[in-house]
Every structure is written in structure tokens, then in C-alpha cells.
Motif scaffolding. Structure first.
Motif, PDB file in Angstrom:
ATOM      1  N   LEU A  60      40.452  48.741  42.064  1.00 27.87           N
ATOM      2  CA  LEU A  60      40.480  49.408  40.771  1.00 27.87           C
ATOM      3  C   LEU A  60      41.244  48.665  39.675  1.00 27.87           C
ATOM      4  CD1 LEU A  60      41.168  53.096  41.917  1.00 27.87           C
ATOM      5  CD2 LEU A  60      38.964  52.105  41.273  1.00 27.87           C
ATOM      6  N   ALA A  61      42.122  47.742  40.015  1.00 31.81           N
ATOM      7  CA  ALA A  61      42.944  47.086  38.998  1.00 31.81           C
ATOM      8  C   ALA A  61      42.086  46.299  38.010  1.00 31.81           C
ATOM      9  CB  ALA A  61      43.964  46.160  39.659  1.00 31.81           C
ATOM     10  N   GLY A  62      42.497  46.329  36.746  1.00 36.12           N
ATOM     11  CA  GLY A  62      41.776  45.579  35.714  1.00 36.12           C
ATOM     12  C   GLY A  62      40.330  46.004  35.587  1.00 36.12           C
ATOM     13  N   ASP A  63      39.446  45.052  35.464  1.00 39.28           N
ATOM     14  CA  ASP A  63      38.026  45.337  35.262  1.00 39.28           C
ATOM     15  C   ASP A  63      37.312  45.796  36.531  1.00 39.28           C
ATOM     16  OD1 ASP A  63      38.312  44.701  32.634  1.00 39.28           O
ATOM     17  OD2 ASP A  63      37.372  42.728  32.765  1.00 39.28           O
ATOM     18  N   LYS A  64      37.984  45.733  37.675  1.00 33.99           N
ATOM     19  CA  LYS A  64      37.340  46.186  38.919  1.00 33.99           C
ATOM     20  C   LYS A  64      36.934  47.649  38.825  1.00 33.99           C
ATOM     21  CE  LYS A  64      39.905  43.030  42.000  1.00 33.99           C
ATOM     22  NZ  LYS A  64      40.904  42.505  41.023  1.00 33.99           N
TER      23      LYS A  64
END
Length: 563
Positions: A191-195
Motif C-alpha cells: 500500500l505504500a506510495g503509489d502501490k
């Protein structure tokens, strides 16, 4: 398109903490030894690594990228920390689709969540249709919300943890806080950043809410967002006020004078229920828990019980009890204050925001003259109040450590579906179920059937939620009033120094403040003396409060202040 018996889903997803759990004592029983708890988390360097918080630059790199939802723009935008509001009719035949394809693979997923009410059958139509739409196959392990803390402690102490577990903030006491980092996985790789863009509804959750999902230096919790301007209003019977010619109080003194005038023990009508929450708001007392810590203007870090206003608020509330204006059943802590309110036995009571809609809808047929409103808060002398912001998330769903990649992705698929915004097909399915089975559309408004009321209860909605909102198509004026009330109160709102931080306190001090809730209850009812409260504050300091202050000071110096 709000469920018949609920309201601001993202702020009040279910029953309030006090209504259904009574107090943190439920979980404290487990911590005290009523249920075995995670002895492995009770000390050592590994435990210390889990203490503290992560914010500022360190938190920024852990957070998902925020991508605002483009569905169903609110009619009233969020302002001053309020929820948004939807007051216009929604064309149910032209709903948007927020989940373009099934993200779940159909792999089995076990979910444990608190539930208030009777759990539906495992193969009920609601669960079946949600699984089909989301591509999931969930086995729900619903637990009684009233005793959830006990069950949660026992499960986390065991070697068998469900794939996904819902944890409310009021259960984060004692060793349960430390258990979060020990037992649940880091979602950063997913989920971090653009994930996070793989899960657009999760991407639309505000960053402040995601920040509250950081436990032990990693993003572990999927948040249920809440509005910062979330306060428990003092509701009053506007219909009776208008009939009697009462003015709504605008100062602490006016409140007591009105209460004496409005009370008639002979007629069994009392001015109010227990107004402790209102007292704390009037006098500017900070919330309990980690939000109670704040750096004062003189630079000193203090806890809420050290505020002079803390004793002043308790003394004011006690005056109400001493004056006989509080209903005897509220003094005895028996029965339901909300029922006494609708029956006209009390003219004012404080409870969460959901009650504005719930009571209005409940009384519509049996008492058409019924009208309630929320008193604007004020300072003790009638000036502007000092109100303290609520945390931007108070409930999380977490995925067990060691879960396979497929299990994690199926759990995220379920959470993404649950976070569908207002005005989408997914929202309707999560909140209402299937048309013709769980609800019917009457005059453009969905109305649940008996089957809907039995099956569509707080299960899927506990996995996640969209940004805070109010929406009641059957009573749009209530949604407008709720938002506007929050906006007015929010204009006087401040952040404590720990706002927006999900803090795990050292276990040796985790129950240090647990005594005060019962002491407050006893003091305002005349069962304890002021000296008892003062002594409790002194004992709190000497028993670890001063050392905990030093710990918080280092934490704030390292991470920055929340305000």
C-alpha cells in the motif's frame, strides 16, 4: 442512502464505546489477568522497539498516496474538521462503479470483528452476494461487541489468529497495544506510495487517517476514518423548549439555572441526564488516552487530569446532581437515557452524533411533534469554548503476520470494497444488501426489509470506510444540521500535541490512568470527595505519571508536535 438505523458511517460505524462497552474496564479485566495476555510482549528489547509512534518525515514515506474519490461530490463540503454532507436525492438507477473488477481471487479468508446484535447465518444472502461481488470467500468470526476486549486478548495470546482482525481504539489497553506490532503484518509492500492505486477506494482515505494505522514503525492498520470535529453533542428537546419558552443555555451558570427551572420531580420531568461529557467540553478538558497529553503555553507537558479545568468540570457536573436536576435513573446508572429523552422524562442528554438521526427516525410515526437539536458548546463564562480534535481514525482492520500474499491481497480487496464511497453500487451493496431481498425503494429512498435488518449489520462496514460523511435521504435536513453543527464547533477546535499519532505506551504504564473513569463517575454522584480526586492525581504522578511525562516529552521532541 444511509442504512435505516445508522448515521455517519465513518465516525460512528457501530454503537458508541460507552453505550455497548461501558468502559475500558472490559479490556482491562483481560490485562489484569482475567484472560491470558501475550506475556512475550511484556518486556525486553523487542517490546521496547514496539513502543512510541511514527510521524513526520518518517511517517510520510510509509503512507499510501492520496487520490481523492471522484464519485458523488458532497453537497456540503468538509470544513473546520467536520464530516461532509449529502442532502440531495441520489438516482439509484444510475449509481457509479468504484470497483471496476473483482480484486479478490476467491481464496478463503477468516475475519474476526465485533458485532452488536445477533450474527446472521454464515450462508446468508448478504454474505453470499458480497463475496460474489468482491471476489472473496470470507468466514466471519463475529464476536459480541460488549465483551470483545476479552475475546481479543485471548485470541492475540494464542497461536491461532484469524487472517484479519478488527481492533477498535478503545481496546488498545495494556499489552494489546504491543500485540499489534507483534502479531500483524506490515502492509507497506502492498500500500505504500503509489502501490495503493491498485485499491482506489483505499487510496481515497485521507492521509491523516492512514497515519493512525502506523503501529511499531510500520503501516499495519487499515483505518476507518473519523472527523476531527467529532464531539458528543448535548441534545435537547427542541419541541419542548419551544413550547415552554426555554432559552438554550449559553454559559455554565445559565445551564444550571435553566436546569432548576425545567425540573419537576413531582411531574417526573428532569432537566438532564449525566452531562459529564458536556462538562468536559465546556471547560476545555482534553480527551482521555494519549490525546490527553499537551504542551501548554508555558512549555510544560501536562496530562488532562493535571488541568485545573479537569476539577472545575467535575465540580460543575456534580452541582447538577446535587441540585436534583439529573434523572434518578441516570444517577443510578440504570436504564437508557436515550429512551428517557424521547419519553420527555429528561430534556437534555449527551451521546454520539448518530443519535440525531436515530432518534428522529425512531419517533417519526409514534411522536410526530418530536424534534431534537444539539446545543452549541460554550466556555464556562459564555465565551468561546476550547475544544480538542478527535483522532482521525479509531478503528482498524489488521492482517495477521505470516499470511500468504494471496491472503493479504484478498483481505485488501475486501477492505477496498468496504471503503466504497457514497453514491456507488458497492456502497449500496455493503450498506443495504440486495434490492428486493434486503431493501425496497420507496419514493426514491431505500428502506430495509426485515431480512435486511437481520443480515445487513455491522460486519463488512468494519473492514474500512470512506472519508467521513453524513447522509440521510429520508431526513436530509438532519444530515445538514449534523455537518453544520460540527463546522460551528470545529471553528473552536485545537489539536493536542499528540494529535494524529498512534502511540503505543510502555506496558508498565499502560493502565496508569484507568482509575479515573470510575472515580469521575463516583465523584459527580457525590460518592467521592474532591480530596479523593486530588489524591488520585497525586498518586498518578508518583506511580509513574511523571516518568510517563518524560517518555512523552522525548517522543514529541523526536517526532514533532501534533499541533
Amino acid at each position: 442512502m444511509t442504512p435505516n438505523s445508522s448515521t455517519e458511517r465513518s465516525v460512528n460505524p457501530g454503537p458508541s464505546r460507552r453505550t455497548f462497552l461501558g468502559s475500558t474496564a472490559v479490556a482491562a479485566v483481560a490485562v489484569a489477568g482475567g484472560v491470558p495476555l501475550l506475556s512475550a510482549c511484556g518486556g525486553g528489547s523487542e517490546s521496547k522497539d514496539r513502543e512510541g509512534t511514527t510521524s513526520g518525515k518518517n511517517a510520510a514515506k510509509l503512507l499510501p498516496t492520496f487520490v481523492a474519490s471522484t464519485f458523488a461530490r458532497p453537497d456540503i463540503s468538509s470544513k473546520n474538521g467536520s464530516a461532509a454532507g449529502y442532502t440531495a436525492k441520489v438516482d439509484l438507477s444510475a449509481l457509479s462503479t468504484s470497483v471496476k473488477s473483482r480484486l479478490g481471487t476467491g481464496a478463503p479468508l477468516k475475519v474476526m470483528s465485533p458485532l452488536w446484535g445477533t450474527a446472521p447465518k454464515a450462508d446468508c444472502a448478504y454474505y453470499t452476494q458480497l463475496d460474489k461481488a468482491a471476489g472473496t470467500r470470507i468466514t466471519w468470526q463475529n464476536q459480541d461487541g460488549n465483551t470483545y476486549g476479552e475475546k481479543l486478548g485471548a485470541v492475540l495470546a494464542s497461536s491461532s489468529i484469524p487472517d484479519m482482525v478488527v481492533v477498535p481504539s478503545w481496546e488498545l489497553v495494556g499489552k494489546i497495544s504491543n500485540a499489534i506490532t507483534a502479531k500483524f503484518t506490515d502492509l507497506g509492500p502492498y500500500l505504500a506510495g503509489d502501490k495503493v492505486k491498485k485499491y482506489p477506494n483505499l487510496a481515497a482515505i485521507p492521509s491523516d487517517s492512514w497515519r493512525m494505522g502506523i503501529f511499531g514503525g510500520a503501516l499495519r492498520g487499515i483505518p476507518m476514518p473519523s472527523a476531527a470535529a467529532t464531539f458528543n453533542p448535548a441534545y435537547y428537546r427542541k419541541d419542548i423548549f419551544d413550547k415552554k419558552g426555554y432559552d438554550v443555555p449559553k454559559s455554565a451558570t445559565e445551564f444550571l439555572s435553566w436546569a432548576k427551572e425545567a425540573t419537576s420531580a413531582k411531574a417526573k420531568v428532569y432537566a438532564c441526564a449525566d452531562m459529564s461529557w458536556t462538562g468536559f467540553n465546556i471547560f476545555g478538558v482534553r480527551p482521555s488516552g494519549s490525546l490527553g497529553w499537551h504542551i501548554e503555553d508555558d512549555g510544560k507537558l501536562t496530562y488532562r487530569v493535571e488541568q485545573p479545568e479537569y476539577l472545575e468540570a467535575l465540580e460543575w457536573t456534580r452541582k447538577l446532581f446535587d441540585a436534583g436536576v439529573v434523572h434518578p435513573d441516570d444517577k443510578a446508572r440504570s436504564g437508557d437515557a436515550g429512551q428517557r429523552f424521547t419519553a420527555g422524562q429528561v430534556l437534555m442528554f449527551n451521546m454520539d452524533m448518530s443519535q440525531w438521526y436515530v432518534k428522529t427516525a425512531e419517533q417519526a410515526k409514534s411522536n410526530p411533534d418530536f424534534e431534537m437539536a444539539a446545543m452549541d458548546l460554550f466556555g464556562p463564562d459564555g465565551g468561546d469554548p476550547t475544544l480538542w480534535a478527535s483522532q482521525p481514525a479509531t478503528i482498524w482492520s489488521l492482517i495477521r503476520k505470516g499470511a500468504s500474499k494471496e491472503t493479504v491481497e484478498n483481505a485488501l480487496a475486501a477492505a477496498n470494497f468496504a471503503a466504497a464511497p457514497y453514491g456507488t453500487k458497492e456502497f449500496m451493496l455493503v450498506n443495504y444488501g440486495v434490492e428486493g431481498t434486503h431493501y425496497a425503494v420507496k419514493d426514491g429512498t431505500p428502506v430495509k426489509s426485515d431480512q435486511g435488518n437481520q443480515e445487513v449489520i455491522n460486519a463488512w462496514v468494519m473492514l474500512s470506510a470512506p472519508a467521513p460523511y453524513f447522509a440521510h435521504p429520508d431526513y436530509p435536513d438532519i444530515a445538514r444540521k449534523q455537518v453544520e453543527w460540527e463546522q460551528r464547533q470545529g471553528s473552536f477546535m485545537k489539536n493536542t500535541s499528540t494529535y494524529g499519532m498512534n502511540i503505543v505506551e510502555p506496558t508498565r504504564w499502560a493502565n496508569l490512568s484507568s482509575q479515573f473513569e470510575q472515580l469521575e463517575i463516583d465523584y459527580v454522584r457525590g460518592n467521592k470527595k474532591l480530596s479523593d480526586v486530588q489524591q488520585a492525581v497525586s498518586t498518578w504522578k508518583s506511580s509513574g505519571g511523571d516518568k510517563l511525562r518524560d517518555w512523552y516529552k522525548k517522543l514529541i521532541d523526536k517526532n514533532g508536535s501534533g499541533n
